[in-house]
Design a protein around this motif. Structure first.
Motif, mmCIF file in Angstrom:
data_model
loop_
_atom_site.group_PDB
_atom_site.id
_atom_site.type_symbol
_atom_site.label_atom_id
_atom_site.label_comp_id
_atom_site.label_asym_id
_atom_site.label_seq_id
_atom_site.Cartn_x
_atom_site.Cartn_y
_atom_site.Cartn_z
ATOM 1 N N PRO A 67 0.803 -1.233 0.000
ATOM 2 C CA PRO A 67 0.000 0.000 0.000
ATOM 3 C C PRO A 67 0.833 1.278 0.000
ATOM 4 N N ASP A 68 1.932 1.301 0.766
ATOM 5 C CA ASP A 68 2.752 2.512 0.814
ATOM 6 C C ASP A 68 3.420 2.780 -0.529
ATOM 7 N N ASP A 69 3.994 1.742 -1.122
ATOM 8 C CA ASP A 69 4.591 1.903 -2.444
ATOM 9 C C ASP A 69 3.537 2.312 -3.465
ATOM 10 N N ALA A 70 2.333 1.768 -3.318
ATOM 11 C CA ALA A 70 1.256 2.093 -4.256
ATOM 12 C C ALA A 70 0.874 3.562 -4.162
ATOM 13 N N ASP A 71 0.823 4.109 -2.948
ATOM 14 C CA ASP A 71 0.508 5.528 -2.790
ATOM 15 C C ASP A 71 1.567 6.392 -3.480
ATOM 16 N N ASP A 72 2.835 6.014 -3.312
ATOM 17 C CA ASP A 72 3.913 6.766 -3.963
ATOM 18 C C ASP A 72 3.812 6.653 -5.483
ATOM 19 N N ALA A 73 3.500 5.448 -5.963
ATOM 20 C CA ALA A 73 3.382 5.246 -7.406
ATOM 21 C C ALA A 73 2.212 6.042 -7.972
ATOM 22 N N ALA A 74 1.116 6.118 -7.219
ATOM 23 C CA ALA A 74 -0.033 6.904 -7.676
ATOM 24 C C ALA A 74 0.357 8.372 -7.823
ATOM 25 N N GLN A 75 1.119 8.888 -6.862
ATOM 26 C CA GLN A 75 1.563 10.274 -6.958
ATOM 27 C C GLN A 75 2.531 10.460 -8.125
ATOM 28 N N ASP A 76 3.407 9.469 -8.339
ATOM 29 C CA ASP A 76 4.288 9.524 -9.510
ATOM 30 C C ASP A 76 3.459 9.603 -10.790
ATOM 31 N N GLY A 77 2.379 8.807 -10.821
ATOM 32 C CA GLY A 77 1.526 8.788 -12.002
ATOM 33 C C GLY A 77 0.846 10.123 -12.242
ATOM 34 N N PHE A 78 0.339 10.746 -11.175
ATOM 35 C CA PHE A 78 -0.296 12.055 -11.330
ATOM 36 C C PHE A 78 0.709 13.101 -11.807
ATOM 37 N N LEU A 79 1.904 13.052 -11.263
ATOM 38 C CA LEU A 79 2.940 14.000 -11.680
ATOM 39 C C LEU A 79 3.268 13.825 -13.157
ATOM 40 N N SER A 80 3.435 12.564 -13.567
ATOM 41 C CA SER A 80 3.727 12.286 -14.968
ATOM 42 C C SER A 80 2.571 12.713 -15.865
ATOM 43 N N ALA A 81 1.338 12.484 -15.400
ATOM 44 C CA ALA A 81 0.165 12.871 -16.190
ATOM 45 C C ALA A 81 0.111 14.384 -16.378
ATOM 46 N N LEU A 82 0.443 15.129 -15.335
ATOM 47 C CA LEU A 82 0.419 16.584 -15.450
ATOM 48 C C LEU A 82 1.426 17.063 -16.488
ATOM 49 N N VAL A 83 2.600 16.467 -16.467
ATOM 50 C CA VAL A 83 3.628 16.855 -17.430
ATOM 51 C C VAL A 83 3.181 16.540 -18.862
ATOM 52 N N LYS A 84 2.427 15.431 -19.025
ATOM 53 C CA LYS A 84 2.011 14.988 -20.359
ATOM 54 C C LYS A 84 0.607 15.452 -20.731
ATOM 55 N N LEU A 85 0.000 16.289 -19.910
ATOM 56 C CA LEU A 85 -1.419 16.588 -20.069
ATOM 57 C C LEU A 85 -1.756 17.192 -21.429
ATOM 58 N N ALA A 86 -0.840 17.953 -21.990
ATOM 59 C CA ALA A 86 -1.104 18.557 -23.298
ATOM 60 C C ALA A 86 -1.221 17.498 -24.393
ATOM 61 N N GLN A 87 -0.732 16.272 -24.121
ATOM 62 C CA GLN A 87 -0.804 15.196 -25.108
ATOM 63 C C GLN A 87 -2.131 14.440 -25.049
ATOM 64 N N TYR A 88 -2.929 14.694 -24.019
ATOM 65 C CA TYR A 88 -4.193 13.969 -23.860
ATOM 66 C C TYR A 88 -5.165 14.327 -24.979
ATOM 67 N N ASP A 89 -5.779 13.309 -25.567
ATOM 68 C CA ASP A 89 -6.774 13.481 -26.625
ATOM 69 C C ASP A 89 -8.154 13.573 -25.977
ATOM 70 N N ALA A 90 -8.736 14.758 -25.985
ATOM 71 C CA ALA A 90 -10.012 14.991 -25.304
ATOM 72 C C ALA A 90 -11.160 14.205 -25.911
ATOM 73 N N ARG A 91 -10.954 13.609 -27.076
ATOM 74 C CA ARG A 91 -12.016 12.798 -27.684
ATOM 75 C C ARG A 91 -12.111 11.425 -27.027
ATOM 76 N N ARG A 92 -11.126 11.078 -26.231
ATOM 77 C CA ARG A 92 -11.100 9.774 -25.569
ATOM 78 C C ARG A 92 -11.329 9.946 -24.070
ATOM 79 N N PRO A 93 -11.825 8.900 -23.385
ATOM 80 C CA PRO A 93 -12.034 8.999 -21.934
ATOM 81 C C PRO A 93 -10.722 9.269 -21.203
ATOM 82 N N PHE A 94 -10.791 10.101 -20.198
ATOM 83 C CA PHE A 94 -9.595 10.477 -19.458
ATOM 84 C C PHE A 94 -9.119 9.363 -18.526
ATOM 85 N N GLY A 95 -10.065 8.647 -17.902
ATOM 86 C CA GLY A 95 -9.702 7.632 -16.913
ATOM 87 C C GLY A 95 -8.728 6.585 -17.423
#
Length: 214
Positions: free
Chosen positions: A74-102
């Motif tokens: 669980p602790d590693d998972a919480d850290d990985a989730a935060q890593d994922g959000f950070l990476s998503a923010l950096v890549k957010l301009a690449q997200y295709d709004a025509r597709r589901p975000f989840g």
């Protein structure tokens, strides 16, 4: 995006961290409509930090459960989730709004968890959190429920990582086979096979427990 890393860390630090495990939804998990998500993404890209904070709050529970399916701890998972959000923010301009975000976000989270697992030198023995598997027997049968939780955690731990992640995404988070294929980067037919074999293996591993409680 300039300053994206610092902004993400600040918003993630402000996101609530529940004291008790979050119970998974009983039906398909959808954290808001794709239109709402797309609008929040657009606002974030335009510089609205609060909009990304809403996305973090909306998907935190789901991201943690997906990361736990990969890592187990669980602790590693919480850290990985935060890593994922950070990476998503950096890549957010690449997200295709025509597709589901989840599914787009969960693929990034799953990749972040996989990267963290590869970097980890000492694997702790903590199994999957009980909230990941959900369900359970009658509320009044405390002893039986406890035993079931232990058996489910042990059974899930027996599955290969990709198979475990696929069945969690399908049966707990409610994603479709096609969406899981996008998250894991594998063909849809492979997802169907992984879920099928995961369920069959879990039935086998839990068969004797079912006989005991009849």
């Amino acid at each position: 995006m300039p300053g994206a890393g610092a902004a993400a860390r600040a918003m993630l630090a402000e996101a609530p961290r529940p004291e008790a495990p979050v119970q998974p939804p009983s039906g398909p998990a959808r954290m808001g409509s794709s239109e709402d998500d797309a609008a929040l993404v657009a606002r974030t890209v335009a510089g609205d930090r609060a909009a990304f904070g809403v996305l973090v709050e909306r998907y935190t529970g789901q991201a943690r459960r997906v990361a736990r399916a990969v890592l187990g701890d669980p602790d590693d998972a919480d850290d990985a989730a935060q890593d994922g959000f950070l990476s998503a923010l950096v890549k957010l301009a690449q997200y295709d709004a025509r597709r589901p975000f989840g599914p787009w976000l969960m693929r990034i989270v799953a990749n972040a968890a996989t990267d963290r697992r590869r970097r980890r030198t000492v694997r702790r023995a903590e199994p999957l959190d009980p909230s990941l598997v959900g369900g359970g027997p009658r509320p009044d049968a405390i002893a039986v429920r406890s035993e079931l939780g232990e058996r489910l955690r042990a059974a899930l731990k027996e599955l290969p990582e990709r198979r475990r992640t696929a069945v969690v995404l399908f049966d707990v988070e409610g994603y479709s086979h096609a969406e899981i294929a996008g998250i894991l980067g594998i063909p849809e037919g492979t997802v169907r096979s992984e879920v099928f074999h995961a369920r069959r293996r879990l039935r086998t591993l839990l068969a004797d427990w079912k006989e005991q409680v009849r």
